[in-house]
Structures are given as C-alpha cells and as structure tokens.
Design a protein around this motif. Structure first.
Motif, PDB file in Angstrom:
ATOM      1  N   GLY A 167       4.673 -14.328   7.845  1.00 27.79           N
ATOM      2  CA  GLY A 167       5.636 -13.786   6.895  1.00 27.79           C
ATOM      3  C   GLY A 167       5.066 -12.612   6.135  1.00 27.79           C
ATOM      4  O   GLY A 167       4.027 -12.056   6.493  1.00 27.79           O
ATOM      5  N   SER A 168       5.747 -12.240   5.075  1.00 31.77           N
ATOM      6  CA  SER A 168       5.297 -11.146   4.226  1.00 31.77           C
ATOM      7  C   SER A 168       4.308 -11.683   3.201  1.00 31.77           C
ATOM      8  O   SER A 168       4.091 -12.895   3.087  1.00 31.77           O
ATOM      9  N   ASP A 169       3.730 -10.783   2.427  1.00 29.72           N
ATOM     10  CA  ASP A 169       2.821 -11.213   1.359  1.00 29.72           C
ATOM     11  C   ASP A 169       3.555 -12.103   0.350  1.00 29.72           C
ATOM     12  O   ASP A 169       2.960 -12.997  -0.250  1.00 29.72           O
ATOM     13  N   ASN A 189       1.015  -9.776   5.559  1.00 29.66           N
ATOM     14  CA  ASN A 189       1.247  -8.419   6.051  1.00 29.66           C
ATOM     15  C   ASN A 189      -0.058  -7.794   6.543  1.00 29.66           C
ATOM     16  O   ASN A 189      -1.081  -7.893   5.871  1.00 29.66           O
ATOM     17  N   ARG A 190       0.016  -7.181   7.689  1.00 29.25           N
ATOM     18  CA  ARG A 190      -1.093  -6.352   8.179  1.00 29.25           C
ATOM     19  C   ARG A 190      -0.507  -5.087   8.780  1.00 29.25           C
ATOM     20  O   ARG A 190       0.641  -5.077   9.222  1.00 29.25           O
ATOM     21  N   ASN A 191      -1.311  -4.049   8.818  1.00 31.49           N
ATOM     22  CA  ASN A 191      -0.874  -2.777   9.388  1.00 31.49           C
ATOM     23  C   ASN A 191      -1.937  -2.239  10.335  1.00 31.49           C
ATOM     24  O   ASN A 191      -3.093  -2.664  10.295  1.00 31.49           O
ATOM     25  N   SER A 192      -1.520  -1.303  11.157  1.00 27.78           N
ATOM     26  CA  SER A 192      -2.445  -0.677  12.093  1.00 27.78           C
ATOM     27  C   SER A 192      -2.587   0.805  11.758  1.00 27.78           C
ATOM     28  O   SER A 192      -1.694   1.414  11.172  1.00 27.78           O
ATOM     29  N   LYS A 311     -10.700  -5.166   6.151  1.00 28.97           N
ATOM     30  CA  LYS A 311     -10.236  -5.633   7.459  1.00 28.97           C
ATOM     31  C   LYS A 311      -9.139  -6.683   7.368  1.00 28.97           C
ATOM     32  O   LYS A 311      -8.359  -6.850   8.318  1.00 28.97           O
ATOM     33  N   GLU A 312      -9.046  -7.389   6.242  1.00 32.27           N
ATOM     34  CA  GLU A 312      -7.990  -8.395   6.091  1.00 32.27           C
ATOM     35  C   GLU A 312      -6.605  -7.758   6.022  1.00 32.27           C
ATOM     36  O   GLU A 312      -5.595  -8.461   6.178  1.00 32.27           O
ATOM     37  N   LYS A 313      -6.550  -6.450   5.779  1.00 34.70           N
ATOM     38  CA  LYS A 313      -5.261  -5.760   5.707  1.00 34.70           C
ATOM     39  C   LYS A 313      -4.899  -5.066   7.021  1.00 34.70           C
ATOM     40  O   LYS A 313      -3.799  -4.521   7.141  1.00 34.70           O
ATOM     41  N   ILE A 314      -5.837  -5.085   7.976  1.00 34.50           N
ATOM     42  CA  ILE A 314      -5.700  -4.252   9.174  1.00 34.50           C
ATOM     43  C   ILE A 314      -5.559  -5.109  10.431  1.00 34.50           C
ATOM     44  O   ILE A 314      -6.330  -6.037  10.644  1.00 34.50           O
ATOM     45  N   GLN A 315      -4.572  -4.760  11.261  1.00 35.93           N
ATOM     46  CA  GLN A 315      -4.394  -5.445  12.534  1.00 35.93           C
ATOM     47  C   GLN A 315      -5.135  -4.724  13.664  1.00 35.93           C
ATOM     48  O   GLN A 315      -5.893  -5.324  14.392  1.00 35.93           O
ATOM     49  N   CYS A 316      -4.886  -3.426  13.817  1.00 34.86           N
ATOM     50  CA  CYS A 316      -5.516  -2.644  14.892  1.00 34.86           C
ATOM     51  C   CYS A 316      -6.019  -1.310  14.353  1.00 34.86           C
ATOM     52  O   CYS A 316      -5.426  -0.736  13.442  1.00 34.86           O
ATOM     53  N   VAL A 317      -7.111  -0.839  14.944  1.00 28.98           N
ATOM     54  CA  VAL A 317      -7.610   0.513  14.666  1.00 28.98           C
ATOM     55  C   VAL A 317      -7.630   1.275  15.984  1.00 28.98           C
ATOM     56  O   VAL A 317      -8.282   0.856  16.940  1.00 28.98           O
ATOM     57  N   VAL A 318      -6.913   2.371  16.026  1.00 28.35           N
ATOM     58  CA  VAL A 318      -6.830   3.203  17.225  1.00 28.35           C
ATOM     59  C   VAL A 318      -7.744   4.407  17.049  1.00 28.35           C
ATOM     60  O   VAL A 318      -7.674   5.104  16.032  1.00 28.35           O
TER      61      VAL A 318
END
Length: 353
Positions: A167-169, A189-192, A311-318
């Motif tokens: 879910g969301s935060d 919530n996580r973002n890339s 890193k807890e906020k991040i899903q992927c790093v491109v």
C-alpha cells in the motif's frame, strides 16, 4: 502427482494461456467468431479492466501478460524454486492485500503463496479487481483441487496466519496496526531512479524512456527521478525520448500533464518541457504523472553513499556501469521471478513464517 506438482502444472498452463493469447491478440485473431472460449473471455476481461480503470490500456495489459508468459514455464519455475526447501513449508493461510497501480501488480505474491503450498486469502484493489479473478478461474479450471485454496474477499479479512500487504505510506500505518500481531511483509511507497553521466547513447536514453513511460509511470519500478551531472545537456535526453510523444494522446495522461503544468507555472517553478513530459528540479523521489524530477550531483561516490543511506525509499536504480546493483536501461519492467519487491524474499519468508 503430488500437490506441489499439481500447483506447478497449473501455473505452467497459465503461462501457456498467456503466451497463446498474446500471440493471437497481436494477429487480431481474438476477434474471430470461432476463437477458443477461454480466449474470448480473456479478451472480454481485458476490455472490462480498461473500462473500470482508464490507465489499464490494452497495450500495457498485453505487455504484462507477455512478460509473465515468458516467466511461467516449467523450466523457469523449477529452476527458481530449486533454491528453496519448499517441502519444509507448513501450509498456512496467507492474507494478500494487493495494490492496483498497474495490471496484475500482486500476481507475484499470489504465485509465491500458491507454489509454496499455502492457501491464499485475497483482498483486491478496486483499481485492479478484474484480471486476477479471471486468472484464478482458469487455474481452478485446470486444477479443480485448488478451488478451496483460493478465496477472494471484499469484507473483513479473518482466519489467516500470515500477511503480505502492499500500500501507500498512509495505508501501511493501518496495516501495521491491524496486522502487527501476525508474521507480515508490509510494503510502503518506493520509487525508481536513473543515474546519468552524460555518456549515454541515444539508444540508452530511448530505452530509459520505456522505464519512464511504461504503465504511465504508475509502477514502483517506473523511473520518476533522474540524477544528472552539472551542466547536463537535457536536449539530448529529450531528443532521445521523443518517440514516446504519442503518450500525450491518452486523455488521462494529457489531463494530468495539463493540470500539473498549470500548478507548476502558477507556482513559478522552473520547468524543462517537451510537450509531453516535464522535468522539474526537486529532491523528492516521487513525481506526479507526466513529470520526472531531477537533481544535480557533484560526485558519483557521494551520490552512491546517499542512495545507500536512502535505499528503503528506492526500488530500482538504472544506470550504465555506475552504481552497484544497477539495472540496465529499459529493463525496469522486466523483473525475473527472483526479483522480489523491496528486496524481501517472499518465498523464504512464507516457508519460515
């Protein structure tokens, strides 16, 4: 046939359905009168999913099905599960609370639950409550013995042993209060993001466009933030992603673009804009639809330390040969079976829970 083999076979057959359906859809054979009834119902389900959620366009649903079809083969599933002692699992009921931001976003949790020998108690998001019920119907058709192992509920969830919730935060606070006394995985919530150096090719940046625009940027694996060096030439970036400009013809996307642009302009924010995507300098990771945030870095080493700390906020790093654990351009929406959300191994978790 053991129960594990029965479950495995059901998902192999599902993968076969996905592959065949995508093939006939590409050839428009799904419109033929004498088409297989399962294909006809699948097609009607996809149409209904699009009516109920305007973000679920046919192209994106088929993209999702094609990716899952490629993964759901006997060899892939057996190789994946061979790393685990599945038979040590004590059968339990797993409460699955699913998100609805992109098509079948909770399917991996369902797959893991079933292939580890458990029962699934599922609460669907109202944004994605059509596709998985069809999938479940087909699985029960191919393996009737699983009928009592899968329950979809709209009411209060009761009589479960373990929880996997996404879910969301905001909603995770509720999840933690309500489910905190059970073994759980509760995702926030996580973002890339992408780290650019200025040495990327046009092909690299065009592939990055797929990471940004696939599913309209609504997935946690969608790139919503760029890190760029000082004096980065954004013209090259915009030129490289121009092939994605037809996205502005999607009404919901265009409405979000217009609204967010108006808000930014009234607030006198500095924007970079190419007519279908806005770039805004911002320290946040989560950007609105039709917007990607960017931030300038001084040192790649310092940036890597920052990303590790957050890193807890991040899903992927491109990136391309820059960051440890990076994902190649254009590959964020192509996870493997062992690419677990938030890096938490759900197979291992359910076996030991």
């Amino acid at each position: 046939m053991t129960e594990l083999e029965l479950r495995l076979e059901a998902f192999v057959k599902l993968g076969d359905l996905f592959r065949k359906f995508c093939k006939i859809s590409k050839n428009n054979e799904h419109l033929k009168e004498n088409i297989n009834e399962w294909f006809r119902e699948f097609d009607e389900t996809i149409v209904l999913a699009g009516h109920k959620n305007g973000w679920f366009i046919r192209e994106n649903i088929l993209f999702c099905l094609e990716k899952w079809g490629a993964l759901l083969t006997r060899d892939n599933l057996v190789n994946w599960l061979s790393d685990y002692t599945i038979l040590q699992n004590k059968p339990k009921t797993v409460a699955l609370i699913m998100a609805g931001n992109i098509p079948l976003v909770g399917f991996h949790d369902f797959l893991v639950t079933m292939l580890t020998g458990n029962s699934a108690l599922i609460k669907l998001s109202s944004n994605d409550n059509v596709l998985l019920p069809f999938v479940i119907k087909y699985i029960i058709f191919t393996a009737p013995a699983l009928k009592n192992k899968i329950t979809v509920t709209e009411g209060k969830m009761v009589n479960f042993d373990v929880v996997v919730a996404t879910g969301s935060d905001n909603t995770t606070r509720y999840f933690e209060y309500y489910f905190g006394n059970k073994p759980n995985i509760i995702r926030r919530n996580r973002n890339s993001l992408a780290v650019l150096t200025g040495n990327e090719t046009v092909e690299d940046l065009n592939a990055l466009g797929d990471d940004i625009f696939r599913y309209y940027g609504l997935g946690c694996r969608s790139v919503s933030k760029l890190y760029v060096p000082k004096d980065y030439n954004f013209n090259i970036f915009f030129e490289s992603i121009y092939t994605f400009n037809p996205i502005i013809n999607q009404v919901k996307y265009a409405n979000n673009y217009d609204y967010n642009k108006a808000v930014y302009l009234m607030s006198e924010y500095k924007l970079l804009d190419n007519g279908f995507l806005m770039l805004k300098e911002d320290e946040s990771y989560s950007s609105p639809i039709a917007t990607v945030f960017y931030e300038v870095y001084d040192s790649l080493k310092d940036l890597e330390l920052k990303l590790e700390a957050e890193k807890e906020k991040i899903q992927c790093v491109v990136s391309k040969g820059v960051i440890d654990g990076e994902i190649s351009f254009g590959q964020t929406q192509n996870p493997s079976l062992s690419d677990y959300a938030d890096g938490v191994d759900t197979v291992e978790f359910l076996i030991k829970a």
